[in-house]
Design a protein around this motif. Structure first.
Motif, short mmCIF file in Angstrom:
data_model
loop_
_atom_site.label_atom_id
_atom_site.label_comp_id
_atom_site.label_asym_id
_atom_site.label_seq_id
_atom_site.Cartn_x
_atom_site.Cartn_y
_atom_site.Cartn_z
N GLY A 128 -0.84 -10.73 0.46
CA GLY A 128 0.52 -10.59 -0.06
C GLY A 128 0.80 -9.23 -0.66
N SER A 129 0.12 -8.19 -0.15
CA SER A 129 0.25 -6.85 -0.76
C SER A 129 0.69 -5.82 0.27
CB SER A 129 -1.08 -6.42 -1.38
OG SER A 129 -2.11 -6.44 -0.41
N MET A 130 1.91 -5.92 0.75
CA MET A 130 2.33 -5.02 1.83
C MET A 130 3.73 -4.45 1.63
SD MET A 130 2.56 -8.08 4.65
CE MET A 130 3.01 -7.03 6.00
N PHE A 131 4.24 -4.45 0.42
CA PHE A 131 5.63 -4.02 0.22
C PHE A 131 5.83 -2.52 0.18
CE2 PHE A 131 5.58 -8.32 -1.76
CZ PHE A 131 6.41 -8.91 -0.83
N ASN A 132 4.76 -1.76 0.03
CA ASN A 132 4.90 -0.31 -0.03
C ASN A 132 4.66 0.35 1.33
OD1 ASN A 132 5.46 -0.28 -2.82
ND2 ASN A 132 3.27 -0.43 -3.30
N ASP A 133 4.58 -0.45 2.36
CA ASP A 133 4.32 0.07 3.69
C ASP A 133 5.58 0.72 4.26
OD1 ASP A 133 3.60 0.44 6.41
OD2 ASP A 133 2.07 -1.11 6.17
N SER A 134 5.48 2.00 4.55
CA SER A 134 6.65 2.75 5.04
C SER A 134 6.90 2.54 6.53
CB SER A 134 6.45 4.25 4.76
OG SER A 134 5.29 4.72 5.43
N ASP A 135 6.05 1.78 7.19
CA ASP A 135 6.19 1.56 8.63
C ASP A 135 7.17 0.44 8.98
OD1 ASP A 135 4.38 3.56 9.23
OD2 ASP A 135 2.67 2.21 9.14
N PHE A 136 7.74 -0.22 7.96
CA PHE A 136 8.60 -1.37 8.20
C PHE A 136 9.91 -1.29 7.42
CE2 PHE A 136 4.22 -2.71 8.70
CZ PHE A 136 4.24 -3.41 9.89
N ASP A 137 10.95 -1.83 8.02
CA ASP A 137 12.15 -2.17 7.27
C ASP A 137 11.94 -3.58 6.73
OD1 ASP A 137 13.70 0.19 7.76
OD2 ASP A 137 14.05 -0.52 9.80
N ILE A 138 12.24 -3.78 5.45
CA ILE A 138 11.95 -5.06 4.83
C ILE A 138 13.23 -5.68 4.28
CG2 ILE A 138 10.50 -6.29 3.17
CD1 ILE A 138 8.73 -3.81 3.02
N SER A 139 13.43 -6.95 4.59
CA SER A 139 14.55 -7.70 4.02
C SER A 139 14.00 -8.86 3.21
CB SER A 139 15.50 -8.20 5.12
OG SER A 139 14.83 -9.08 5.99
N TYR A 140 14.74 -9.25 2.17
CA TYR A 140 14.28 -10.28 1.24
C TYR A 140 15.35 -11.36 1.09
CZ TYR A 140 11.16 -6.46 -0.20
OH TYR A 140 10.26 -5.43 -0.21
N SER A 141 14.88 -12.60 1.05
CA SER A 141 15.79 -13.72 0.80
C SER A 141 15.09 -14.75 -0.06
CB SER A 141 16.27 -14.34 2.12
OG SER A 141 15.17 -14.79 2.89
N THR A 142 15.86 -15.66 -0.61
CA THR A 142 15.30 -16.66 -1.51
C THR A 142 15.87 -18.03 -1.19
OG1 THR A 142 14.94 -17.24 -3.84
CG2 THR A 142 17.06 -16.23 -3.29
N MET A 143 15.06 -19.07 -1.41
CA MET A 143 15.46 -20.46 -1.21
C MET A 143 15.08 -21.24 -2.45
SD MET A 143 14.03 -20.65 2.69
CE MET A 143 13.01 -19.21 2.49
N ASN A 144 15.24 -22.55 -2.43
CA ASN A 144 14.98 -23.35 -3.61
C ASN A 144 13.56 -23.18 -4.15
OD1 ASN A 144 17.53 -24.40 -3.72
ND2 ASN A 144 17.05 -26.29 -2.64
#
Length: 209
Positions: A128-144
């Protein structure tokens, strides 16, 4: 009449479930990323059962396999399939170690930038440690009960293998619950984790082929 009610129920419930997922605000993204990073830094080992679903459009049903995952920081990962066949894959020191029912082989992935990146992607997704990767566009969403991050490759060559990489996190402890790899053809592999045990002792010998 019964069919009409069933259709109405389907439309209403589908709308409700779709409405549950919403795009995260900037503040929610910051909070979520901090939570995941804290959990990741505190995670040295992971043991987990998993079920893998391979979806291909030309098949009526998904192909289902299951087994156990072992992870040890910083980058040892073992996928051991036990049903319906015995097969294991180990990511270790830029090597891919395969044991296909007793037939063993080794693949050097360190010399290939593409496969090295895919290896990092898999290791980081488990942790679960991949948010600083510059090779991807990242989108975030949330559910219940869940938070979701979708990674879309910027590199065209990588995009030829993976259209997107989706992670589903538990809202309470930021543990990775599901991993979904979507291919350019829209076929996908979905892995669902269960019975997760964190920071138990895992001997290095587990990662020998």
């Amino acid at each position: 009449m019964r069919t009409k009610y069933l259709l109405l129920f389907f439309v209403l419930t589908t709308g409700v479930f779709c409405a549950q997922e919403k795009v995260m605000s900037a503040a929610e993204i910051v909070t979520f990323k901090k939570q995941v990073e804290t959990t990741s830094k505190a995670t040295n080992t992971i043991k987990s059962d998993f079920v893998q679903y391979k979806h291909m459009d030309f098949l009526e049903n998904d192909i289902e396999t299951s087994g156990q995952l072992a992870f040890k920081a910083p980058g040892l990962v073992k996928w051991e399939y036990t049903k319906p066949f015995k097969y294991s894959v180990i990511f270790k020191e830029d090597k891919l170690l395969i044991n296909d029912g007793g037939t063993k082989s080794k693949v050097d992935i360190g010399s290939s930038k593409m496969f090295k990146k895919l290896n990092e992607l898999i290791v980081n997704s488990v942790r679960g440690s991949m948010f600083n990767d510059s090779d991807f566009d990242i989108s975030y969403s949330t559910m219940n009960k869940f938070n979701k991050a979708v990674f879309t490759p910027k590199d065209k060559k990588m995009a030829g293998y993976i259209a997107s990489f989706e992670l589903l996190f538990d809202k309470n402890d930021a543990a990775v619950l599901e991993v979904k790899m979507v291919e350019p053809s829209s076929d996908f592999t979905r892995i669902v984790f269960s019975k997760r045990v964190v920071n138990s002792d895992i001997p290095d010998a587990v990662f020998n082929n």
